[in-house]
Structures are given as C-alpha cells and as structure tokens.
Design a protein around this motif. Structure first.
Motif, PDB file in Angstrom:
ATOM      1  N   UNK A 213       0.842  -1.126   0.000  1.00 51.26           N
ATOM      2  CA  UNK A 213       0.071  -0.145   0.087  1.00 51.26           C
ATOM      3  C   UNK A 213       0.653   1.145   0.084  1.00 51.26           C
ATOM      4  N   UNK A 214       2.077   1.193  -0.708  1.00 55.26           N
ATOM      5  CA  UNK A 214       2.710   2.443  -0.806  1.00 55.26           C
ATOM      6  C   UNK A 214       3.644   2.824   0.278  1.00 55.26           C
ATOM      7  N   UNK A 215       3.628   1.679   1.248  1.00 52.32           N
ATOM      8  CA  UNK A 215       4.659   2.005   2.639  1.00 52.32           C
ATOM      9  C   UNK A 215       5.638   1.088   2.617  1.00 52.32           C
ATOM     10  N   UNK A 216       6.921   1.055   2.935  1.00 49.41           N
ATOM     11  CA  UNK A 216       7.986   0.276   3.111  1.00 49.41           C
ATOM     12  C   UNK A 216       7.459  -0.845   4.001  1.00 49.41           C
ATOM     13  N   UNK A 217       7.522  -2.098   3.813  1.00 46.18           N
ATOM     14  CA  UNK A 217       6.877  -3.262   4.693  1.00 46.18           C
ATOM     15  C   UNK A 217       8.301  -4.064   5.040  1.00 46.18           C
ATOM     16  N   UNK A 218       9.084  -4.441   4.292  1.00 42.81           N
ATOM     17  CA  UNK A 218       9.952  -5.361   4.490  1.00 42.81           C
ATOM     18  C   UNK A 218      11.399  -5.033   3.651  1.00 42.81           C
ATOM     19  N   UNK A 219      12.592  -5.030   4.217  1.00 37.74           N
ATOM     20  CA  UNK A 219      13.944  -4.885   3.645  1.00 37.74           C
ATOM     21  C   UNK A 219      14.718  -6.017   4.058  1.00 37.74           C
ATOM     22  N   UNK A 220      15.488  -6.281   2.862  1.00 35.03           N
ATOM     23  CA  UNK A 220      16.134  -7.731   2.986  1.00 35.03           C
ATOM     24  C   UNK A 220      17.652  -7.227   2.373  1.00 35.03           C
ATOM     25  N   UNK A 221      18.820  -7.683   3.363  1.00 42.65           N
ATOM     26  CA  UNK A 221      19.993  -7.392   2.861  1.00 42.65           C
ATOM     27  C   UNK A 221      20.984  -8.543   3.429  1.00 42.65           C
ATOM     28  N   UNK A 222      21.732  -9.401   2.650  1.00 38.62           N
ATOM     29  CA  UNK A 222      21.995  -8.948   0.968  1.00 38.62           C
ATOM     30  C   UNK A 222      20.774  -9.133   0.234  1.00 38.62           C
ATOM     31  N   UNK A 223      20.670  -8.228  -0.760  1.00 39.97           N
ATOM     32  CA  UNK A 223      19.390  -8.329  -1.561  1.00 39.97           C
ATOM     33  C   UNK A 223      19.393  -9.453  -2.434  1.00 39.97           C
ATOM     34  N   UNK A 224      18.239 -10.172  -2.192  1.00 41.50           N
ATOM     35  CA  UNK A 224      18.252 -11.533  -2.797  1.00 41.50           C
ATOM     36  C   UNK A 224      18.192 -11.705  -4.376  1.00 41.50           C
ATOM     37  N   UNK A 225      17.498 -10.491  -5.015  1.00 47.54           N
ATOM     38  CA  UNK A 225      17.435 -10.565  -6.355  1.00 47.54           C
ATOM     39  C   UNK A 225      18.299  -9.550  -7.128  1.00 47.54           C
ATOM     40  N   UNK A 226      19.386  -9.119  -6.494  1.00 50.75           N
ATOM     41  CA  UNK A 226      20.338  -8.140  -7.115  1.00 50.75           C
ATOM     42  C   UNK A 226      21.707  -8.619  -7.330  1.00 50.75           C
ATOM     43  N   UNK A 227      22.136  -8.567  -8.154  1.00 46.38           N
ATOM     44  CA  UNK A 227      23.428  -9.171  -8.852  1.00 46.38           C
ATOM     45  C   UNK A 227      24.366  -8.329  -8.352  1.00 46.38           C
ATOM     46  N   UNK A 228      25.653  -8.593  -8.331  1.00 49.09           N
ATOM     47  CA  UNK A 228      26.808  -7.825  -7.896  1.00 49.09           C
ATOM     48  C   UNK A 228      26.916  -6.611  -8.942  1.00 49.09           C
ATOM     49  N   UNK A 229      26.715  -6.990 -10.299  1.00 48.59           N
ATOM     50  CA  UNK A 229      26.917  -5.861 -11.031  1.00 48.59           C
ATOM     51  C   UNK A 229      25.653  -4.691 -11.130  1.00 48.59           C
ATOM     52  N   UNK A 230      24.753  -5.355 -10.637  1.00 48.05           N
ATOM     53  CA  UNK A 230      23.587  -4.238 -10.702  1.00 48.05           C
ATOM     54  C   UNK A 230      23.681  -3.352  -9.455  1.00 48.05           C
ATOM     55  N   UNK A 231      24.256  -4.169  -8.292  1.00 51.69           N
ATOM     56  CA  UNK A 231      24.431  -3.410  -6.879  1.00 51.69           C
ATOM     57  C   UNK A 231      25.487  -2.289  -7.131  1.00 51.69           C
ATOM     58  N   UNK A 232      26.467  -2.519  -7.908  1.00 49.57           N
ATOM     59  CA  UNK A 232      27.818  -1.686  -8.271  1.00 49.57           C
ATOM     60  C   UNK A 232      27.157  -0.496  -8.924  1.00 49.57           C
ATOM     61  N   UNK A 233      26.221  -0.780  -9.799  1.00 48.99           N
ATOM     62  CA  UNK A 233      25.635   0.292 -10.727  1.00 48.99           C
ATOM     63  C   UNK A 233      24.753   1.425  -9.809  1.00 48.99           C
ATOM     64  N   UNK A 234      23.982   0.655  -8.810  1.00 42.76           N
ATOM     65  CA  UNK A 234      23.197   1.656  -8.079  1.00 42.76           C
ATOM     66  C   UNK A 234      24.208   2.456  -7.172  1.00 42.76           C
ATOM     67  N   UNK A 235      25.116   1.864  -6.631  1.00 41.67           N
ATOM     68  CA  UNK A 235      26.227   2.486  -5.679  1.00 41.67           C
ATOM     69  C   UNK A 235      26.682   3.678  -6.416  1.00 41.67           C
ATOM     70  N   UNK A 236      27.182   3.354  -7.632  1.00 38.93           N
ATOM     71  CA  UNK A 236      27.833   4.372  -8.413  1.00 38.93           C
ATOM     72  C   UNK A 236      26.875   5.481  -8.798  1.00 38.93           C
ATOM     73  N   UNK A 237      25.722   5.261  -9.245  1.00 45.63           N
ATOM     74  CA  UNK A 237      24.584   6.245  -9.434  1.00 45.63           C
ATOM     75  C   UNK A 237      24.482   7.321  -8.302  1.00 45.63           C
TER      76      UNK A 237
END
Ligand code: ADP
Ligand code: MG
Length: 382
Positions: A213-237
């Motif tokens: 409903x538009x509100x954060x409910x759950x956060x997971x770390x390490x991010x299960x669906x995020x590849x190292x390459x995608x994570x590096x891209x997000x951090x760089x941005x």
C-alpha cells in the motif's frame, strides 16, 4: 570547518521523528550532546535529546536558540523549510545544505537532478496547467504524484486514461505534480551513501525493499534479487547524485529494477531512510553513525555487513487486529523469544493504522536463516 567536532560537542537536529531519535541515540552513544527542534511536546526524538527546543520549524526565536546551543545542525525529514536551514547556516554549520534538501523536496527538481547527473529515471512531465495535462497524455498509464510533501504513497494516484488523469489532478487540488509513466517493476532496491565535507564517500550494502500500500514493509540484505553488477551500478549512481549536489551527509536513493533488468532512479531522501534501519543491527557502522560522522567531520570508515538481515516495519495496524476498535499490545515477549530479533519502538504514544510505530530486525549468519526467523516473527505478530 576542517577540525572535527569531537565527543562533548553539541549536535542539533531539525525535526523530532524516529529518524531524529535514532540519530540522537547514535550521537549520545559517542558522547555528544544533542538538541532537537520540534513543535510537538512528546516527539520520539524530543523525548530522548538532552535539550528540546519546542518551536515551529520556521520560528525565528526557536532557530536562534537551536543555533546558539549547537556546534552543527542536521535534519531528519526532507520537508524541513529550506529557508530555516539557510537561517541556521548563517550561524552554525548545517549538513546537508539547504540547496540539496530543496532538490529532494520537489519531485520535478529531483528528476532534473537525475538527468543532470546522467542517472536514468522514469519518463515524466511536470503538470502545472490544463495544457500540461493534455501534453502529457503520451505517458499514460502512469502515476500522478504531487511534486511536494508526498510520502508513504500519499499524494499519488494511479491513472490509466486522460479522464482519470484530469480527475486525479482535481482531487490533488491542482497542485504542481509530476506524471510518471507506470513502469514494469521486477523489484525495488535502495542504497545509502554518506559523503563527507572532503568529498569522501562510503556506502551501505544495497538493500531490497518490498512495499505494501505504498509503505515500506520489508527490507532484505543482502538483496536476494540483485546481482553484484547491478548493486555496483546503484552505488555508483547514488555516489554521483551526492557528488553532483556537493552533498554532505547521508543520502538514500530508491531505485526500480525493471522487468528487462535495467535500473531506474525513483527518489532520494536527504537523510537516513527507513530502508537503512537494518544497519543498526547488521553493520558495524549504522546509517545514523554515518550521519553523525559526516556532520561532525569525523573519518568515514567503510561500513561492513556482519550479518544477513530482514527488517520488518511495525505499523500501528498491529495494535488493531481484526475489526475490533480496542487496541492490544502485540506479543513482544513471543517474538523476542526467537533468535536474532532486535526490537526498535519509537516511543509514539498513539498507535494508528498506517503509522510507523517501530521496526524489528532479524539478523542471522545467512539470508535463509534470517528469512526463516522473520516468517516465525510474522506468525507470532499475527
Ligand atoms: P513515496 O514518496 O510515497 O515513497 P514513491 O515515488 O517512492 O513515493 O512511490 C511509492 C511506490 O509506488 C514505489 O515504491 C513503487 O512501488 C510505486 N511506484 C512509484 N512510481 C512508480 C512508477 N513510475 N511505476 C511503477 N511503480 C511506481
Ligand atoms: Mg518512495
């Protein structure tokens, strides 16, 4: 300010919410004095700070008192009036600066900043007039969002047709809005960076977020669906977005990952963020300590994730099971009997549906262990 403010110095916060409370806790842990400016007499941060300046965010006398009592000032919510930060900055170092906070306060300015920094964002149009509505029809189906003051999905409408768009804009009071194309989301992630006065940059690990409903409910770390390459891209941005505002402080950037695997920036918060709360229990440096270190000009050691984590938001709804109007106290003893559970309640006296009352972090040696315990927590909370 090149000399760091060492323990014993006084740090001020604009705003008395839970983010301010957790900043105050971090600052007090390291021996700083804390002062909170907040109109509410019983705010989460005001209740725990050494000093509470009870004043409106724009009150000249209150701002003067805060500046006189502190060696530096930060903010815990993005809608703090930018002019108040400017007034404070005439007398005391303020981080993040008014200009950066102002960009994050306005979705249109924020998206222009994404474009300027070479960070992809959803196709959008700014809506200020009837003519803008007609010109933006090519973006439908989309999401209409007020440019200012929206949070937790408030001030937004999903619109599929030109008629729905026009009606939604009326309902939002014809306020300045952005219309965004509705994107096919595979998942949502966010990343928290901290940037010092000297330009030093560190980040927390990328976190994967689930909203209800538009509100954060759950956060997971390490991010299960995020590849190292995608994570590096997000951090760089995120690092580029911070550097191009000459940002000092903690910045959270929310991203969408689309069905085709591409990364799109959604929004930024010029402060610690709900999705970074896991860092309190599963990292050796939390987002609040990073905020403290950037504000005080202390060195920024790179945070290390020492445990996998699942963070669950605790909304006021937990106090109102079923249709009964009588509030109950959730079974805290039951969940605390499970291993690796850290309970954080914000000291809000009044539980209301949809209100963030606290959060709970489950840590474990690996992600599967954290998820398994998180499921048991959910069963016990009902
Ligand atoms: P808020 O400030 O309320 O967090 P957001 O812009 O982050 O507002 O939107 C809330 C949620 O709505 C997002 O986390 C995402 O799930 C969904 N959403 C927002 N914009 C889009 C979009 N353009 N396409 C698809 N889903 C969206
Ligand atoms: Mg959001």
């Amino acid at each position: 300010m090149n000399t760091p403010l060492l323990p014993g110095a006084a740090l001020g916060v604009m705003g008395g919410g839970q983010l301010g409370r957790m900043f105050v806790h971090a600052a007090q842990t390291m021996g700083y004095r804390t002062v909170v400016l907040e109109p509410d007499a019983t705010s989460p941060a005001g209740l725990v700070a050494h000093q509470h300046v009870a004043a409106a965010y724009t009150d000249a006398a209150g701002l003067a008192e805060l500046a006189a009592s502190c060696d530096a000032v930060t903010t815990e919510f993005e809608n703090v009036p930018a002019d108040s930060l400017r007034t404070l900055a005439e007398r005391v170092p303020v981080a993040p600066a008014a200009a950066a906070v102002e960009i994050c306060q306005d979705r249109a300015a924020e998206k222009r900043h994404f474009q300027r920094s070479g960070v992809p964002c959803a196709p959008f149009a700014t809506i200020e007039t009837e003519a803008d509505l007609a010109a933006a029809a090519g973006l439908l189906p989309g999401i209409l969002k007020t440019a200012r003051l929206g949070y937790d999905g408030k001030g937004q409408a999903s619109v599929a047709t030109a008629d729905e768009l026009a009606a939604a804009w009326q309902r939002l009071g014809r306020a300045t809005c952005v219309l965004e194309k509705r994107l096919p989301l595979a998942l949502e992630l966010s990343v928290i960076v901290a940037r010092g006065r000297d330009g030093a940059l560190v980040h927390l690990p990328v976190q994967q977020n689930l909203h209800r409903d538009g509100i954060l409910a759950v956060t997971q770390v390490p991010a299960p669906g995020v590849s190292p390459g995608l994570a590096a891209q997000a951090i760089d941005c995120a690092g580029r977005l911070a550097a191009s505002m000459d940002y000092v402080g903690v910045l959270c950037v929310e991203f969408f990952v689309l069905a085709d695997g591409s990364l799109v920036a959604n929004e930024m918060a010029p402060r610690p963020h709900n999705s970074g709360h896991y860092s309190l229990d599963s990292c050796d440096v939390s987002q609040f300590e990073l905020q403290l270190r950037t504000l005080a000009g202390l060195p920024l050691a790179a945070p290390r994730l020492h445990s996998a984590a699942v963070m669950l938001n605790l909304l006021g709804d937990l106090w109102f099971p079923g249709e009964t109007s009588e509030p109950r106290t959730p079974d805290w003893a039951g969940v605390l009997a499970l291993p690796g559970v850290a309970l954080h309640l914000y000291g809000k006296t009044d539980a209301r549906r949809g209100r963030k009352m606290g959060h709970l972090t489950v840590t474990a040696a690996d992600a599967a262990g954290a998820r398994a315990t998180a499921l048991r927590v959910c069963e016990r909370l009902g």
